[in-house]
Design an enzyme around this catalytic site. Structure first.
Site, mmCIF file in Angstrom:
data_model
loop_
_atom_site.group_PDB
_atom_site.id
_atom_site.type_symbol
_atom_site.label_atom_id
_atom_site.label_comp_id
_atom_site.label_asym_id
_atom_site.label_seq_id
_atom_site.Cartn_x
_atom_site.Cartn_y
_atom_site.Cartn_z
ATOM 1 N N SER A 27 4.814 4.409 2.584
ATOM 2 C CA SER A 27 4.398 3.265 1.768
ATOM 3 C C SER A 27 4.737 1.985 2.529
ATOM 4 O O SER A 27 5.664 1.959 3.336
ATOM 5 C CB SER A 27 5.100 3.288 0.410
ATOM 6 O OG SER A 27 6.506 3.278 0.578
ATOM 7 N N VAL A 28 3.977 0.933 2.262
ATOM 8 C CA VAL A 28 4.150 -0.331 2.983
ATOM 9 C C VAL A 28 4.431 -1.448 1.986
ATOM 10 O O VAL A 28 3.740 -1.574 0.966
ATOM 11 C CB VAL A 28 2.900 -0.674 3.817
ATOM 12 C CG1 VAL A 28 3.112 -1.975 4.589
ATOM 13 C CG2 VAL A 28 2.564 0.458 4.779
ATOM 14 N N GLY A 84 0.825 -1.210 0.000
ATOM 15 C CA GLY A 84 0.000 0.000 0.000
ATOM 16 C C GLY A 84 0.851 1.249 0.000
ATOM 17 O O GLY A 84 2.059 1.216 0.264
ATOM 18 N N ASP A 85 0.192 2.375 -0.306
ATOM 19 C CA ASP A 85 0.889 3.654 -0.358
ATOM 20 C C ASP A 85 -0.037 4.720 0.193
ATOM 21 O O ASP A 85 -1.201 4.805 -0.216
ATOM 22 C CB ASP A 85 1.296 3.980 -1.796
ATOM 23 C CG ASP A 85 2.172 5.212 -1.888
ATOM 24 O OD1 ASP A 85 3.065 5.361 -1.033
ATOM 25 O OD2 ASP A 85 1.950 6.033 -2.800
ATOM 26 N N GLY A 86 0.463 5.518 1.145
ATOM 27 C CA GLY A 86 -0.355 6.550 1.765
ATOM 28 C C GLY A 86 0.326 7.900 1.748
ATOM 29 O O GLY A 86 1.375 8.085 1.125
ATOM 30 N N THR A 87 -0.271 8.845 2.459
ATOM 31 C CA THR A 87 0.245 10.212 2.483
ATOM 32 C C THR A 87 1.620 10.278 3.124
ATOM 33 O O THR A 87 2.512 10.981 2.640
ATOM 34 C CB THR A 87 -0.716 11.119 3.264
ATOM 35 O OG1 THR A 87 -2.023 11.025 2.681
ATOM 36 C CG2 THR A 87 -0.263 12.575 3.213
ATOM 37 N N TYR A 88 1.789 9.538 4.218
ATOM 38 C CA TYR A 88 3.021 9.658 5.000
ATOM 39 C C TYR A 88 4.039 8.560 4.728
ATOM 40 O O TYR A 88 5.217 8.713 5.051
ATOM 41 C CB TYR A 88 2.688 9.694 6.489
ATOM 42 C CG TYR A 88 1.763 10.823 6.857
ATOM 43 C CD1 TYR A 88 2.223 12.136 6.882
ATOM 44 C CD2 TYR A 88 0.424 10.581 7.155
ATOM 45 C CE1 TYR A 88 1.373 13.187 7.208
ATOM 46 C CE2 TYR A 88 -0.427 11.624 7.475
ATOM 47 C CZ TYR A 88 0.048 12.920 7.502
ATOM 48 O OH TYR A 88 -0.803 13.959 7.807
ATOM 49 N N ASP A 109 -8.215 7.499 14.609
ATOM 50 C CA ASP A 109 -8.434 7.174 13.194
ATOM 51 C C ASP A 109 -8.898 5.737 13.026
ATOM 52 O O ASP A 109 -8.376 4.991 12.200
ATOM 53 C CB ASP A 109 -7.158 7.426 12.381
ATOM 54 C CG ASP A 109 -7.429 7.499 10.877
ATOM 55 O OD1 ASP A 109 -8.605 7.680 10.491
ATOM 56 O OD2 ASP A 109 -6.476 7.386 10.096
ATOM 57 N N LYS A 120 7.039 -0.437 6.750
ATOM 58 C CA LYS A 120 6.520 0.888 6.407
ATOM 59 C C LYS A 120 7.687 1.856 6.222
ATOM 60 O O LYS A 120 8.472 2.061 7.142
ATOM 61 C CB LYS A 120 5.584 1.392 7.514
ATOM 62 C CG LYS A 120 4.938 2.744 7.231
ATOM 63 C CD LYS A 120 3.966 3.106 8.356
ATOM 64 C CE LYS A 120 3.275 4.430 8.119
ATOM 65 N NZ LYS A 120 2.321 4.752 9.211
#
Length: 237
Positions: free
Chosen positions: A17-18, A11-15, A125, A33
């Site tokens: 990537s995993v 996965g890839d997020g704002t802060y 969250d 991460k």
């Protein structure tokens, strides 16, 4: 990081990537991460909320942080590997969960959350994507990037959690809130486990408030300043 080899992207997020990684010596699979911003000292890295909370929290229903690695000013978190998240698990089902499975999932979520709250942290969250699982039999709370200590002093930021799971006090931009916002999110998740559809899928903050009121009804007593705030913020301007 030379002790791990990368298998594939998760996965890839704002802060960050995993990726799915594997320990070369033991063969154990892990989730790694990689933070996108640079960290130029260990103190800066160790003061991250995610690190501070996970160092203090050890529970069967909270994701385990194996180690923190800083290499060439890039920060890596090595977590235990879980097969999927709760959102993916729901999407993979051809029929609704039986009642016992829902009870088991919720029991595990609430056990982990109760442990967090007892030890002075709230998540901020909670959502299906942040609940990692190996089928409905094992569920763990993950992603502590927005976690705060309950003893820390308000004001807190008024922009936390994904909109669909955001408590009314946060939607109304309160800066004084605490552990109940996590329980609101769990209630939303519980409804979604039964229907596989979000309970309050608002397209904006004001639409989110309207959707909550359409399901739960209008509050009997709402201070006039809240109506004024909503009018000025969403209607009057």
């Amino acid at each position: 990081m030379n002790r791990y080899m990368t298998l594939n992207q998760l996965g890839d997020g704002t802060y960050g990537s995993v990726v799915l990684g594997q320990n070369i010596d033991t063969g154990e699979k892990v989730a790694i991460k990689r933070m996108k911003r640079k960290y130029y000292s260990w103190d800066e890295a160790m003061n991250l909320r995610e690190v501070k909370s996970l160092k203090k929290l050890n529970h069967a229903n909270l994701i385990k942080l194996r180690e923190v690695i800083r290499e060439n000013d890039t920060l890596y978190f090595v977590f235990e590997y879980m097969k999927e998240n709760l959102y993916q698990l729901m999407r993979s089902q051809s029929k609704f969960f039986p009642e016992q499975s829902i009870r088991n999932i919720l029991y595990q979520i609430l056990q982990g959350l109760a442990f967090m709250h007892r030890h002075g942290f709230f998540h901020r969250d909670m959502k299906p994507e942040n609940l990692l699982c190996c089928g409905p039999e094992l569920v763990k709370i993950a992603d502590f990037g927005l976690a705060r200590e309950t003893r820390s002093r308000p004001p807190y930021t008024d922009y936390v959690s994904t909109r669909w799971y955001r408590a009314p006090e946060v939607l109304l931009h309160s800066i004084n809130y605490s552990t109940p916002i996590d329980l609101w999110a769990v209630g939303c998740i519980m409804a979604e486990l039964y229907t596989f559809r979000p309970l309050f899928p608002g397209t904006s903050e004001i639409d989110q408030i309207f959707k909550i009121c359409s399901v739960l009804g209008t509050p009997d007593k709402v201070p006039i300043y809240i109506y004024i705030y909503i009018y000025i913020k969403y209607i009057g301007c």
